[in-house]
Design a protein around this motif. Structure first.
Motif, PDB file in Angstrom:
ATOM      1  N   TYR B 115      13.987 -81.612  26.791  1.00 28.43           N
ATOM      2  CA  TYR B 115      13.155 -82.194  26.065  1.00 28.43           C
ATOM      3  C   TYR B 115      11.788 -81.650  26.590  1.00 28.43           C
ATOM      4  CZ  TYR B 115      12.888 -85.286  30.408  1.00 28.43           C
ATOM      5  OH  TYR B 115      12.772 -85.644  31.469  1.00 28.43           O
ATOM      6  N   GLU B 116      11.898 -80.790  27.573  1.00 30.37           N
ATOM      7  CA  GLU B 116      10.491 -80.342  28.153  1.00 30.37           C
ATOM      8  C   GLU B 116      10.544 -79.019  28.690  1.00 30.37           C
ATOM      9  OE1 GLU B 116       7.565 -82.388  28.435  1.00 30.37           O
ATOM     10  OE2 GLU B 116       6.586 -80.343  28.704  1.00 30.37           O
ATOM     11  N   MET B 155      10.624 -74.041  33.874  1.00 29.51           N
ATOM     12  CA  MET B 155      11.347 -75.193  34.301  1.00 29.51           C
ATOM     13  C   MET B 155      11.778 -75.949  32.915  1.00 29.51           C
ATOM     14  SD  MET B 155       9.866 -76.628  37.806  1.00 29.51           S
ATOM     15  CE  MET B 155      11.079 -77.615  38.122  1.00 29.51           C
ATOM     16  N   LEU B 156      13.166 -76.493  32.856  1.00 31.61           N
ATOM     17  CA  LEU B 156      13.451 -77.018  31.676  1.00 31.61           C
ATOM     18  C   LEU B 156      14.030 -78.278  32.235  1.00 31.61           C
ATOM     19  CD1 LEU B 156      15.751 -74.352  29.590  1.00 31.61           C
ATOM     20  CD2 LEU B 156      13.184 -74.705  29.550  1.00 31.61           C
ATOM     21  N   LEU B 157      13.537 -79.446  31.375  1.00 31.08           N
ATOM     22  CA  LEU B 157      14.217 -80.785  31.732  1.00 31.08           C
ATOM     23  C   LEU B 157      15.239 -81.268  30.369  1.00 31.08           C
ATOM     24  CD1 LEU B 157      10.705 -82.334  32.872  1.00 31.08           C
ATOM     25  CD2 LEU B 157      12.424 -80.872  34.277  1.00 31.08           C
ATOM     26  N   PHE B 158      16.076 -81.959  31.136  1.00 34.40           N
ATOM     27  CA  PHE B 158      17.320 -82.694  30.181  1.00 34.40           C
ATOM     28  C   PHE B 158      17.437 -83.880  30.387  1.00 34.40           C
ATOM     29  CE2 PHE B 158      17.937 -78.107  31.026  1.00 34.40           C
ATOM     30  CZ  PHE B 158      18.159 -77.624  29.862  1.00 34.40           C
ATOM     31  N   ASP B 159      17.815 -84.573  29.359  1.00 38.54           N
ATOM     32  CA  ASP B 159      17.927 -86.186  29.652  1.00 38.54           C
ATOM     33  C   ASP B 159      19.313 -86.429  29.873  1.00 38.54           C
ATOM     34  OD1 ASP B 159      18.832 -85.897  27.070  1.00 38.54           O
ATOM     35  OD2 ASP B 159      17.107 -87.086  26.101  1.00 38.54           O
ATOM     36  N   LEU B 358       6.704 -84.740  37.811  1.00 32.13           N
ATOM     37  CA  LEU B 358       5.704 -85.042  37.224  1.00 32.13           C
ATOM     38  C   LEU B 358       5.789 -85.086  35.431  1.00 32.13           C
ATOM     39  CD1 LEU B 358       3.078 -83.054  39.580  1.00 32.13           C
ATOM     40  CD2 LEU B 358       3.569 -85.636  39.580  1.00 32.13           C
ATOM     41  N   PHE B 359       6.451 -83.924  35.193  1.00 33.22           N
ATOM     42  CA  PHE B 359       6.619 -83.769  33.826  1.00 33.22           C
ATOM     43  C   PHE B 359       7.839 -84.696  33.226  1.00 33.22           C
ATOM     44  CE2 PHE B 359       4.182 -80.364  34.710  1.00 33.22           C
ATOM     45  CZ  PHE B 359       3.406 -79.918  33.676  1.00 33.22           C
ATOM     46  N   GLY B 360       8.705 -85.338  34.009  1.00 31.97           N
ATOM     47  CA  GLY B 360       9.720 -85.957  33.537  1.00 31.97           C
ATOM     48  C   GLY B 360       9.546 -87.219  33.068  1.00 31.97           C
ATOM     49  N   ARG B 361      10.619 -87.656  32.304  1.00 35.55           N
ATOM     50  CA  ARG B 361      10.196 -88.890  31.208  1.00 35.55           C
ATOM     51  C   ARG B 361      11.161 -89.934  32.087  1.00 35.55           C
ATOM     52  NH1 ARG B 361      11.114 -86.220  25.500  1.00 35.55           N
ATOM     53  NH2 ARG B 361       9.342 -84.980  25.689  1.00 35.55           N
ATOM     54  N   GLY B 362      11.911 -89.600  32.984  1.00 34.72           N
ATOM     55  CA  GLY B 362      12.754 -90.432  33.971  1.00 34.72           C
ATOM     56  C   GLY B 362      12.731 -89.714  35.326  1.00 34.72           C
ATOM     57  N   PRO B 363      13.736 -90.226  36.219  1.00 30.66           N
ATOM     58  CA  PRO B 363      13.971 -89.685  37.400  1.00 30.66           C
ATOM     59  C   PRO B 363      14.440 -88.145  37.231  1.00 30.66           C
ATOM     60  CG  PRO B 363      14.819 -91.813  37.488  1.00 30.66           C
ATOM     61  CD  PRO B 363      14.550 -91.603  36.195  1.00 30.66           C
TER      62      PRO B 363
END
Ligand code: FES
Ligand code: FES
Lengths: 181, 941
Positions: B115-116, B155-159, B358-363
């Motif tokens: 998602y990011e 960096m890639l962020l996954f939910d 900092l960019f996360g939408r959760g932990p």
């Protein structure tokens, strides 16, 4: 992502059915689905043995299996014990008694950081289980222990105190070492 | 959902840095969770009955798989966090010679989309920049070429976990996702630092005034031209520090050549190289970070060895970014460390975790797997030394040491400058040199960066020295231990820097003991016997000794000891547990002073120390004497407020303020209580003894006073019930005068706060507000000139080893191993022995197996793991045959010494010598792998 349905018994508790991605390793399953993090990731490729868990074979004997390189599918309908499962606990989950090998690792100051400890506990449990059925001659005991634990990596301790603790437990448990003659 | 509120009792305010308030949450291992009872430090039984504890304070948790490590915690374990755990994946460059031109996002499977996507541009937009210590370009900007192998690009962020795992599977070894364009020249920078240690003894010999030395004359630096070091060339005996230095350096070098030419001195001269080594702590680095936007609070779970430093730098980083007004609080959740060896000290890793959060939408959880840990984790510096040792042929006395050493620091500076310095100052090992010229450079390269891994430069350089000494003995026909005895430094003699070590040196004793060992005395006979019985093997015996400096020259440990009304003792220290047993041994320190070990020992405490109200100004290393003198008049000033943890440091440095705090608690809390309970005004503390947790007088009429009773009385009467201390050590402790209870006393600390009465926090934690700072009336800090001394604390260790070398395969099997250690007074013997054994295994790995090639073939390419990187296994360390001898302490007052590092050192050179004695092949480089040895023995195959 293909999914599979998983059921098994972990530390005496029935788990599942749960839907998980078919490529999930047993280690990830323990960590991310069951929140059992006592089993440790060391290398993730089957070398270091930090991730070993105990699986009961059909005949009731025990074996160690590396959870990092085996998919969760391999454990369907198996009885699995992780490091969290060896001690006797009361109804509140409080530890009442440790397995003898856990007690011995404590008393020998066998580990330092402890990251490799679950692997050593499980491998030693399985060795002791085997010696119950196939006792070893006293003069072969050190070699037997060395062989059973030979692949385990510990970066802190130099292994000495693990090996001595295992020897102690085996020597003090009746029936594991063949009596003379 | 219950979130964080700063007023909640369980979060304790630590300090405010750059406008951000840092709070400590209760230690994570004290949390209970469903089905598992907290196995915290209160586990009964660890102390046992004997003189040593029955087991480690953290032992039960570790042997039952309880969650205690930073890597263990997921969002759902964390009180007040959202349940859904997010995951971060870092994409890294596995090449350096081309321009980075962007990404091919189509490589990410459709059902595993992040998602990011965080890139250098995202960081720049928010003004997020690495702290200067770590250098620049945390993520490589598009258009640049990678600074080093493994440079992160995105960096890639996954939910959820499945998406993350699927994407990782697809991307980890993917050659397409990061795109490269034109060829570019390699990124080159000036060396990180260069040092020169020149000394010539004066008329008075080893203990007299030097003609020239860094301690006496100061130090000077080179210029850099074309990325190379250029030392000044101007030489003048009556000139400034550099002119005089160069004059003496030239003199030493020409004297060496002249004496060798006329046949007076024998020279051992050669190149000595060490390899890149991976610390290989078994817990790979991890972080779990949650930004609670509603409450402007950032929660952090980390695996770092240096949490204080991280919090401070991270707070500055955020305060200087666009996010400054979105974050008001940090909550630090401390955890145990699954091994460090310096590999988790001041590492860059937590900053990637921070960015993910900092960019996360959760932990967000960022956790290296082993490939990633190899690719990015700090390494041990490879050294290349060109050394000359000059020995008088008649006397066997060492006459001169000349060394030029290059340490490869990799792509980011980290601690390279100080590793190069410490390596240079350690090469003398245990020996005395009347003259030396040692030059040392820390270079930038495109390798993965090296840091403060166990040994800190000394393992590399001291082993080179030991190899030279063994070679000199062989070539001069002198017994190697005898040659060492002739050259061992004595207490009070100057080192290569011109400083005098602060602890008594017991090299001679150690050497004599080793010389008497049958493995040594009968080595020729044993070789003959073994080879007769095992014709496929060569047999050889080797010996080496090392002495490890410990300390940094600006140690600033704090401690708090407090007792509650029921006599429960709690201890708080800034150090963390890395496995060495710090918690256990520090808790035990209280027993002889207060009758019992600490019931709780809180580690990694950062919060409490604000009660001391101390502040610092300039760098302790570079401040002038004038500045120090001026600032010392302010009773709350200190050269350094807080320090980082390292394994070798705890025994000596952390113990110091703990012991003093306990002594003050006794003198101003328990002793007055005893006086009033026994109704005796005059009590001679020397007469009192602790037995079974009670204070006894020799007078049988007087009932013993259990600690609980003393504590209750101290609380009732308003006596001291808690003591917080801060010490400063610059190769000597500072001391200060305080007025306590109307009496002037002097203690080796520079900060003090006292508690009278007080409840303490949960689990006996320190509540800073209960303490009152005690302003000192005078303080004496070690002179700033001691900064030039570089190192003066030493703990020696020696190894005697027998090997069998397989003539066909080159494999080396250790047949016998005897280790000697002087660790001062061991606090817990079993812990010390465990350190010795662990050190040996690490040293064996360094000597025989561990190897990472440089650059493109090396760890930075992301393909390294334990299948290729071989560490020592049980079969490699003679598990059933190891013997250790710990020299008995010379007195009960001997301080414990830092030994975690030294035990890994002498085994390395002992093994190379044993291999030489077995095969006649001398190796100056490490490792001597079976492959290298096989080829040397069988050149025809
Ligand atoms: S983590 Fe499974 S063998 Fe190393
Ligand atoms: S105790 Fe740390 S890896 Fe074994």
């Amino acid at each position: 992502m293909g999914k599979i349905s998983v059921t098994m018994v972990v530390n005496g508790d029935k788990v599942g059915p749960m839907e998980v991605s078919e490529y999930t390793s047993m280690l990830d399953f323990l960590h991310e689905y069951l929140n059992l993090t006592g089993t440790k990731l060391g290398c993730g490729i089957g070398v270091c043995r930090a991730c070993e868990v105990v699986v009961e074979r059909d005949d009731g004997s025990l074996e160690v299996v590396r959870s990092c390189i085996n998919n969760v599918g391999r454990f369907i309908d198996k009885k699995v014990t992780t490091v969290e499962g060896h001690a006797r606990r009361n109804a509140d989950g409080e530890i009442e008694q440790l397995a003898p090998i856990q007690q011995a690792f404590l008393e020998h100051f066998s580990f330092q950081c402890g990251w490799c400890t679950p692997g050593f506990v499980n491998a030693a449990m399985v060795l002791i289980d085997r010696l119950k059925r196939e006792p070893v001659a006293a003069e072969d005991l050190e070699a037997t222990i060395s062989e059973a634990l030979q692949h385990h990596i510990c970066r802190c301790t130099g292994y000495v105190r693990y090996f001595r603790a295992v020897k102690d437990v085996i020597e003090s448990t009746p029936g594991l070492v063949k009596s003379e003659g | 959902m219950e979130g964080f509120r700063p007023d909640r009792r369980q979060f304790i305010k630590l300090c405010t840095v750059a406008g951000i308030t840092v709070f400590a949450a209760p230690a994570l291992w004290q949390l209970s969770r469903a089905g598992q009872k907290a196995a915290d430090v209160k586990m009964p039984g660890w102390r046992g009955e004997g003189p040593d504890p029955a087991f480690r304070t953290d032992g039960l948790a570790k042997v039952t798989g309880h969650k205690i490590y930073g890597r263990d915690y997921r969002a759902r374990d964390m009180p007040g966090w959202p349940q859904n755990q997010h995951y971060a994946l870092v994409l890294r460059c596995n090449r350096v010679e081309r321009q980075f031109t962007g990404f091919d996002w189509s490589q990410i499977p459709a059902d595993a989309q992040p998602y990011e996507k965080i890139t250098a541009e995202s960081l720049a937009e928010k003004g997020l920049k690495l702290p200067p210590f770590y250098g620049d370009d945390m993520l490589l900007p598009q258009g640049g070429s990678p600074h080093y192998y493994g440079h992160a690009a995105a960096m890639l962020l996954f939910d959820d976990f499945d998406k993350y795992a699927t994407a990782k599977q697809a991307l980890q070894f993917n050659e397409q996702v990061i795109r490269f364009g034109d060829e570019t020249p390699p990124v080159r920078r000036d060396p990180y630092a260069a040092w020169r240690i020149i000394r010539v003894e004066g008329e008075g010999g080893p203990t007299g005034e030097d003609r020239y030395s860094p301690l006496q004359d100061g130090i000077f630096f080179p210029q850099y031209r074309n990325r190379q070091v250029e030392w000044p060339t101007e030489a003048n005996q009556a000139g400034n520090v550099s002119e005089r230095g160069i004059y003496y350096a030239n003199q030493i070098r020409s004297e060496v050549e002249r004496q060798a030419a006329v046949g007076n001195w024998h020279l051992v001269r050669g190149d000595y190289r060490t390899q890149i080594v991976e610390p290989m702590m078994m817990e790979p680095e991890a972080a779990n970070v949650w930004l609670d936007g509603d409450r402007k609070t950032l929660h952090l779970v980390l695996t770092t060895q240096s949490p204080q430093d991280f919090h401070e730098k991270a707070a500055h980083l955020i305060s200087q970014s666009e996010l400054a007004d979105r974050i008001e609080n940090f909550v630090v959740h401390s955890a145990f460390i699954g091994g460090g060896f310096g590999g988790k000290d001041h590492t860059i890793f937590p900053y990637y975790g921070l960015m993910a959060g900092l960019f996360g939408r959760g932990p967000v959880r960022l956790a290296n797997n082993r490939f990633e840990q190899f690719q990015t984790g700090l390494k041990r510096h490879p050294f290349h030394m060109k050394n000359t040792l000059a020995v008088d042929k008649q006397t066997g006395k060492f006459q001169a040491l000349v060394s030029e050493m290059q340490a490869d620091g990799g792509g980011r500076a980290n601690f390279s400058a100080s590793v190069a310095m410490v390596g240079a100052s350690a090469i003398q090992s245990i020996y005395y040199f009347p003259r030396n010229d040692i030059a040392s450079t820390a270079n930038q390269s495109m390798n993965v960066d090296s840091g403060s891994m166990r040994g800190y430069g000394t393992l590399q350089t001291m082993n080179a020295m030991e190899m030279m000494v063994n070679q000199a003995a062989h070539e001069l026909g002198i017994d190697p231990i005898e040659l060492r005895l002739r050259n061992a430094s004595e207490t009070g003699w100057r080192n290569t820097q011109g400083a005098v070590p602060q602890v008594r040196v017991r090299y001679r004793e150690m050497l004599e003991r080793a010389g008497q060992h049958p493995m040594w005395k009968e080595r020729a006979h044993r070789k003959q016997m073994f080879e007769e019985r095992n014709p496929n093997y060569f047999f050889g015996t080797g010996f080496a000794i090392a002495t490890k400096d410990f300390g940094t020259g600006s140690a600033a440990p704090s401690a708090a000891v407090q007792i509650d009304e029921n006599g429960r003792l709690s201890l708080s220290i800034g150090f963390i547990e890395m496995g060495t047993g710090t918690q256990t041994s520090q808790a035990m320190l209280l027993e002889p002073l207060l009758g019992r070990p600490a019931d709780e020992c809180h580690l990694a405490v950062v919060d409490a120390w604000q009660a001391l109200q101390q502040f610092q100004t300039e760098s302790p290393y570079t401040m002038s004497q004038e500045h120090q003198d001026k600032m010392s008049t302010n009773p709350l000033w200190t050269p350094v407020v807080a320090m980082a943890s390292s394994a070798s440091m705890s025994a000596y440095f952390q113990s110091h303020p703990v012991v003093i705090a306990a002594q003050i608690l006794f003198k101003h809390g328990l002793l007055p209580a005893a006086r009033s309970l026994w109704q005796r005004d005059a009590l001679d503390p020397a007469e009192l003894v602790w037995r079974d947790g009670a204070l006894h007088l020799p007078d049988p009429e007087m009932p013993p006073l259990p600690l609980a009773k003393l504590a209750a009385e101290a609380h009732r009467a308003g006596q001291v019930t808690g003591v917080m201390t801060h010490g400063f050590n610059r190769w000597a402790w500072s001391d200060a005068d305080f007025e306590l209870d109307g009496e002037k006393s002097t203690w080796e600390i520079d900060g003090l706060a006292l508690r009278r009465g007080g409840q303490g926090g949960p689990g006996g934690r320190v509540v800073a507000g209960e303490y009152e700072v005690q302003k000192r009336s005078a303080v004496r800090y070690p002179k700033t000139a001691l900064n030039n001394a570089m190192v003066t604390y030493y703990a020696p260790c020696a190894a005697l080893v027998e090997v069998a070398v397989n003539r066909g395969t080159g494999a080396v099997e250790i047949q016998g191993l005897q280790n000697y250690l002087d660790c001062g007074r061991p606090i817990v013997r079993a812990l010390v022995e465990g350190q010795i054994e662990g050190g040996i295994a690490m040293g064996v790995g360094h000597a025989l197996y561990e190897y990472l090639p440089p650059l493109g073939e090396g760890a930075g390419n992301g393909t390294w793991n334990l299948n290729r990187y071989q560490v020592a296994l049980a079969k490699d360390v003679a598990v059933w045959k190891q013997q250790h001898e710990i020299l008995p302490p010379e007195s009960d007052n001997d301080p414990p010494k830092g030994i975690a590092e030294v035990c890994a050192v002498p085994i390395v050179a002992a093994l190379s010598e044993a291999i030489f004695q077995a095969t006649g092949r001398r190796f100056n480089d490490t490792p001597v792998t079976p492959e290298i040895l096989r080829r040397a023995l069988n050149p025809e195959v």
